[in-house]
Write a protein that holds these residues in place. Structure first.
Motif, mmCIF file in Angstrom:
data_model
loop_
_atom_site.group_PDB
_atom_site.id
_atom_site.type_symbol
_atom_site.label_atom_id
_atom_site.label_comp_id
_atom_site.label_asym_id
_atom_site.label_seq_id
_atom_site.Cartn_x
_atom_site.Cartn_y
_atom_site.Cartn_z
ATOM 1 N N PRO A 79 37.781 45.460 42.028
ATOM 2 C CA PRO A 79 37.614 47.249 41.332
ATOM 3 C C PRO A 79 37.068 47.772 42.395
ATOM 4 O O PRO A 79 36.469 48.544 42.622
ATOM 5 N N LEU A 80 38.134 47.929 43.881
ATOM 6 C CA LEU A 80 37.319 49.045 44.627
ATOM 7 C C LEU A 80 38.453 49.638 45.357
ATOM 8 O O LEU A 80 39.642 48.587 45.322
ATOM 9 N N PRO A 81 38.593 49.971 46.436
ATOM 10 C CA PRO A 81 40.167 51.223 47.367
ATOM 11 C C PRO A 81 40.791 50.726 47.712
ATOM 12 O O PRO A 81 41.561 50.394 46.870
ATOM 13 N N ASP A 82 40.259 49.691 48.135
ATOM 14 C CA ASP A 82 40.815 48.737 48.925
ATOM 15 C C ASP A 82 40.849 46.814 48.626
ATOM 16 O O ASP A 82 41.154 45.652 49.187
ATOM 17 N N GLY A 83 41.116 46.865 47.603
ATOM 18 C CA GLY A 83 39.887 45.950 46.223
ATOM 19 C C GLY A 83 41.521 45.007 46.769
ATOM 20 O O GLY A 83 41.440 43.517 45.891
ATOM 21 N N GLN A 84 42.809 45.784 46.876
ATOM 22 C CA GLN A 84 44.187 44.400 46.633
ATOM 23 C C GLN A 84 44.131 43.666 48.522
ATOM 24 O O GLN A 84 45.572 43.031 47.881
ATOM 25 N N LYS A 85 43.884 44.488 48.999
ATOM 26 C CA LYS A 85 43.843 43.633 49.810
ATOM 27 C C LYS A 85 43.773 42.156 50.480
ATOM 28 O O LYS A 85 42.959 41.569 49.750
ATOM 29 N N ALA A 86 44.496 41.603 51.267
ATOM 30 C CA ALA A 86 44.158 40.177 50.532
ATOM 31 C C ALA A 86 43.435 39.247 51.171
ATOM 32 O O ALA A 86 42.453 38.931 51.167
ATOM 33 N N THR A 87 42.038 40.111 51.960
ATOM 34 C CA THR A 87 40.972 39.805 52.575
ATOM 35 C C THR A 87 39.743 39.851 52.249
ATOM 36 O O THR A 87 39.213 38.671 51.222
ATOM 37 N N LYS A 88 40.356 40.580 50.818
ATOM 38 C CA LYS A 88 39.253 41.035 50.054
ATOM 39 C C LYS A 88 39.588 40.063 48.362
ATOM 40 O O LYS A 88 38.523 39.383 48.433
ATOM 41 N N ARG A 89 40.647 39.970 48.374
ATOM 42 C CA ARG A 89 40.943 38.472 47.716
ATOM 43 C C ARG A 89 40.620 37.305 47.888
ATOM 44 O O ARG A 89 40.328 36.227 47.371
ATOM 45 N N LEU A 90 40.781 36.917 49.235
ATOM 46 C CA LEU A 90 41.146 35.717 49.726
ATOM 47 C C LEU A 90 39.129 35.837 49.669
ATOM 48 O O LEU A 90 38.133 34.093 49.138
ATOM 49 N N ALA A 91 38.136 36.584 50.254
ATOM 50 C CA ALA A 91 36.739 36.373 49.904
ATOM 51 C C ALA A 91 36.207 35.955 48.065
ATOM 52 O O ALA A 91 35.233 35.177 48.515
ATOM 53 N N SER A 92 37.036 36.419 47.830
ATOM 54 C CA SER A 92 37.040 36.646 46.298
ATOM 55 C C SER A 92 36.648 35.294 45.551
ATOM 56 O O SER A 92 36.323 34.636 44.961
ATOM 57 N N PHE A 93 38.180 34.539 46.516
ATOM 58 C CA PHE A 93 38.702 33.167 46.004
ATOM 59 C C PHE A 93 37.203 31.980 46.898
ATOM 60 O O PHE A 93 36.844 30.661 45.846
ATOM 61 N N GLY A 94 36.723 32.060 47.831
ATOM 62 C CA GLY A 94 35.592 31.355 48.256
ATOM 63 C C GLY A 94 34.558 31.693 47.836
ATOM 64 O O GLY A 94 33.639 30.893 47.689
ATOM 65 N N ARG A 95 34.051 33.189 46.826
ATOM 66 C CA ARG A 95 33.114 33.123 45.871
ATOM 67 C C ARG A 95 32.910 32.261 44.841
ATOM 68 O O ARG A 95 32.138 31.995 44.686
ATOM 69 N N GLY A 96 34.314 32.250 44.875
ATOM 70 C CA GLY A 96 34.596 31.524 43.627
ATOM 71 C C GLY A 96 34.325 30.231 43.587
ATOM 72 O O GLY A 96 33.826 29.896 42.096
ATOM 73 N N ALA A 139 32.243 32.305 38.243
ATOM 74 C CA ALA A 139 32.972 31.637 39.064
ATOM 75 C C ALA A 139 34.377 32.227 38.502
ATOM 76 O O ALA A 139 35.517 33.348 39.238
ATOM 77 N N LEU A 140 34.249 32.547 37.384
ATOM 78 C CA LEU A 140 35.797 33.008 36.041
ATOM 79 C C LEU A 140 35.763 34.483 36.849
ATOM 80 O O LEU A 140 36.989 35.404 37.141
ATOM 81 N N TRP A 141 34.704 35.485 37.333
ATOM 82 C CA TRP A 141 35.195 36.912 37.780
ATOM 83 C C TRP A 141 35.312 36.578 38.994
ATOM 84 O O TRP A 141 36.694 37.210 39.305
ATOM 85 N N ARG A 142 34.997 36.041 39.583
ATOM 86 C CA ARG A 142 35.243 35.676 41.742
ATOM 87 C C ARG A 142 36.749 35.673 41.861
ATOM 88 O O ARG A 142 37.773 35.930 42.011
ATOM 89 N N PHE A 143 37.447 34.608 40.342
ATOM 90 C CA PHE A 143 38.541 34.349 40.845
ATOM 91 C C PHE A 143 39.816 35.185 40.327
ATOM 92 O O PHE A 143 40.551 35.438 40.550
ATOM 93 N N SER A 144 39.176 35.563 38.844
ATOM 94 C CA SER A 144 39.811 37.074 38.792
ATOM 95 C C SER A 144 40.358 38.317 39.662
ATOM 96 O O SER A 144 41.544 38.847 39.847
ATOM 97 N N GLU A 145 38.884 38.239 40.812
ATOM 98 C CA GLU A 145 39.050 39.238 41.574
ATOM 99 C C GLU A 145 39.981 38.876 42.555
ATOM 100 O O GLU A 145 41.080 39.210 42.351
ATOM 101 N N ALA A 146 40.716 37.408 42.631
ATOM 102 C CA ALA A 146 41.506 37.060 43.473
ATOM 103 C C ALA A 146 43.297 37.452 43.444
ATOM 104 O O ALA A 146 43.441 37.566 43.879
ATOM 105 N N ALA A 147 42.724 37.074 41.585
ATOM 106 C CA ALA A 147 44.119 37.273 41.160
ATOM 107 C C ALA A 147 44.539 38.541 41.394
ATOM 108 O O ALA A 147 45.771 38.682 41.327
ATOM 109 N N PHE A 148 44.037 39.306 40.740
ATOM 110 C CA PHE A 148 44.446 41.036 40.471
ATOM 111 C C PHE A 148 43.534 41.883 41.460
ATOM 112 O O PHE A 148 44.146 43.166 41.473
ATOM 113 N N GLY A 149 42.763 41.535 42.553
ATOM 114 C CA GLY A 149 41.878 42.499 43.402
ATOM 115 C C GLY A 149 40.270 42.789 42.805
ATOM 116 O O GLY A 149 40.142 42.609 41.976
#
Length: 280
Positions: free
Chosen positions: A99-116, A87-97
């Motif tokens: 670790p992928l070339p397009d990892g900062q995209k809003a859709t990617k971060r929103l997906a991480s938040f949902g998984r969190g 959970a903490l890992w996915r929320f950290s991705e939502a906050a900071f992106g």
């Protein structure tokens, strides 16, 4: 100290924590815990397909199986800690992106938040079980949540939206597995030439099976919303048992269960080679 300064300081501290090696180990421990859980659920589903209708093929059944073994309490606490890490890992991705070339995209971060949120629910369920507060089966939880949601204005549409979300997630998993998009998230350079094809096969089969199952969960939720009947909703166990009721019979359930076992094995590969470092 202004609000903006406090926000920047908090963000800096959060980024430092997300970049710490201990946090990375916790993330990998979480992926291993996920692997254990899916191995147990897959094995329970295989037994159901072969005629044993004992434990539910879901988190409750898996946790009950662990609790009955020697050292089960310790193992349960390790699983709880692992899912907290997920959970903490996915929320950290939502906050900071991611670790992928397009990892900062809003859709990617929103997906991480949902998984969190998804993994937080799993963490809470496990913690309640370990603390002796009990845990309902996935079927009971799904029907109870659906019924409560439908008591409120717009609740029916919320259930439908969640169902559609699960369907989209499931389809996305299958498409991503077939297209091998998951390989972008792995440290392929650290794998030997013999290891890569094994990991690739486990990922394609396991992630496809997981996508099919959760897509089916979404179908039942959407059906419950359309019919305005909470009893139509099914959790993981109920969804898996429905596979046995198709024209293919219990062998379809066994095939899906083997797919979940494969995903469990693939999760250990992710625990070893998944990119979990926060974006700098």
């Amino acid at each position: 100290m202004t609000a903006s300064v406090a926000h920047n300081n908090a963000k800096h501290v959060g980024r430092q924590a997300a970049g710490h090696s201990l946090f990375h180990k916790l993330c990998r421990a979480g992926l291993a815990a996920r692997g254990v859980l899916y191995l147990l659920i897959g094995w329970l589903a295989v037994q159901i397909g072969l005629g044993d209708s004992g434990e539910e093929a879901d988190k409750k059944g898996a946790l009950q199986t662990v609790a009955e073994k020697p050292g089960g309490t310790v193992m349960l606490w390790l699983l709880v800690l692992g899912f907290l890490g997920l959970a903490l890992w996915r929320f950290s991705e939502a906050a900071f992106g991611q670790p992928l070339p397009d990892g900062q995209k809003a859709t990617k971060r929103l997906a991480s938040f949902g998984r969190g949120i998804f993994y937080t629910a799993g963490f809470v369920t496990m913690l309640s079980f370990v603390l002796g507060q009990g845990s309902n089966s996935s079927n009971e939880q799904s029907k109870t949540w659906t019924a409560r949601a439908m008591e409120h204005t717009g609740g029916r549409w919320l259930v439908l939206a969640v169902g559609i979300g699960f369907i989209a997630w499931g389809v996305g998993n299958v498409v991503g597995a077939v297209r091998r998009k998951f390989l972008e998230k792995l440290k392929l350079g650290q794998m030997s030439p013999r290891t890569k094809p094994v990991v690739k096969t486990l990922g394609v089969v396991g992630r496809s099976a997981r996508g099919i199952v959760f897509g089916a969960v979404g179908v039942f939720l959407a059906h419950a919303a359309i019919k305005f009947d909470p009893d139509k909703a099914k959790g993981l166990d109920g969804t898996l048992r429905e596979f046995a009721g198709t024209a293919a019979g219990p062998w379809l359930l066994v095939a899906v269960a083997i797919g979940l076992l494969t995903f469990g094995a693939y999760s250990f590969c992710e625990a070893r080679w998944r990119k979990v470092e926060a974006v700098r």
